[in-house]
Design an enzyme around this catalytic site. Structure first.
Site, PDB file in Angstrom:
ATOM      1  N   HIS A  59      36.046  91.419  61.614  1.00 39.31           N
ATOM      2  CA  HIS A  59      36.915  91.423  60.435  1.00 39.31           C
ATOM      3  C   HIS A  59      37.716  90.125  60.425  1.00 39.31           C
ATOM      4  O   HIS A  59      37.997  89.538  61.473  1.00 39.31           O
ATOM      5  CB  HIS A  59      37.881  92.602  60.490  1.00 39.31           C
ATOM      6  CG  HIS A  59      37.246  93.926  60.247  1.00 39.31           C
ATOM      7  ND1 HIS A  59      37.948  94.994  59.763  1.00 39.31           N
ATOM      8  CD2 HIS A  59      35.982  94.367  60.429  1.00 39.31           C
ATOM      9  CE1 HIS A  59      37.158  96.042  59.648  1.00 39.31           C
ATOM     10  NE2 HIS A  59      35.952  95.681  60.057  1.00 39.31           N
ATOM     11  N   GLU A  61      40.840  89.554  60.047  1.00 43.30           N
ATOM     12  CA  GLU A  61      42.068  89.596  60.841  1.00 43.30           C
ATOM     13  C   GLU A  61      41.777  89.397  62.329  1.00 43.30           C
ATOM     14  O   GLU A  61      42.482  88.661  63.019  1.00 43.30           O
ATOM     15  CB  GLU A  61      42.794  90.938  60.672  1.00 43.30           C
ATOM     16  CG  GLU A  61      43.206  91.245  59.255  1.00 43.30           C
ATOM     17  CD  GLU A  61      42.202  92.143  58.538  1.00 43.30           C
ATOM     18  OE1 GLU A  61      40.994  91.826  58.518  1.00 43.30           O
ATOM     19  OE2 GLU A  61      42.635  93.170  57.976  1.00 43.30           O
ATOM     20  N   CYS A  89      42.866  97.526  58.183  1.00 44.67           N
ATOM     21  CA  CYS A  89      42.340  98.822  58.611  1.00 44.67           C
ATOM     22  C   CYS A  89      42.986  99.197  59.948  1.00 44.67           C
ATOM     23  O   CYS A  89      43.758  98.422  60.520  1.00 44.67           O
ATOM     24  CB  CYS A  89      40.825  98.747  58.753  1.00 44.67           C
ATOM     25  SG  CYS A  89      40.271  97.748  60.170  1.00 44.67           S
ATOM     26  N   CYS A  92      42.217  96.656  62.840  1.00 46.96           N
ATOM     27  CA  CYS A  92      42.968  95.406  62.705  1.00 46.96           C
ATOM     28  C   CYS A  92      44.454  95.631  62.912  1.00 46.96           C
ATOM     29  O   CYS A  92      45.129  94.809  63.543  1.00 46.96           O
ATOM     30  CB  CYS A  92      42.683  94.774  61.349  1.00 46.96           C
ATOM     31  SG  CYS A  92      40.956  94.231  61.203  1.00 46.96           S
TER      32      CYS A  92
END
Length: 167
Positions: A59, A61, A89, A92
């Site tokens: 991801h 992040e 999410c 993260c």
């Protein structure tokens, strides 16, 4: 979630996150971008690379946190702000807490998987040892439009994405 008004600095850094999101879209990933800044200067930027790397943890992040930690030379990220185009999410949000990121600014809320207050509130969980400040809605319309366009193209068969999840 904070209701603070965004600053021009927040908007500039979110615009950079949007650039990374558009780059992610170019290689078939969900268009989410992230920037970690200190004193208004970007330390690290990233876009989603799950499709590109075949890695469910890639991801934006997570990639930005890893790059910022490398730039700083340690796993704690004091004095930083994470800018991300979509509410983080749970994975993260957990990484944000563990990296001790003091502030998170996001663009669009994620009513399906957001962990900064939409579905869960990992970032505000009082049992955890670190709780960053959180502000949402910075360049929200632009962030949301990019995601809507991506998923509309995917539904119409133009996207070429192999996954079934949104974030």
């Amino acid at each position: 979630m904070s209701a603070e008004a965004s600053t021009s600095e927040d908007e500039q850094l979110m615009a950079l996150a949007l650039e990374r999101a558009r780059e992610a879209e170019q290689h078939g990933d969900v268009p989410i971008g992230a920037v970690i800044a200190r004193d208004g200067e970007p330390l690290a930027t990233a876009g989603n690379e799950r499709e590109l790397r075949g890695d469910p943890t890639a991801h934006a992040e997570i990639l930005a946190i890893r790059a910022a930690a490398e730039a700083i030379g340690g796993w704690r990220l004091p004095g930083t702000t994470l800018y991300v185009t979509l509410e983080p999410c749970a994975m993260c949000a957990g990484a944000i807490v563990l990296a001790r990121v003091p502030a998170v600014v996001y663009g669009a809320a994620d009513p399906k998987a957001g962990a900064a207050g939409s579905v869960l509130d990992v970032l505000g969980e009082p049992a955890l040892n670190h709780r960053p400040t959180v502000a949402g809605g910075v360049l929200e319309a632009e962030c949301a439009a990019l995601l809507r366009g991506f998923f509309a193209a995917r539904r119409s068969g133009e996207g070429g994405i192999r996954t079934h999840e949104a974030g």
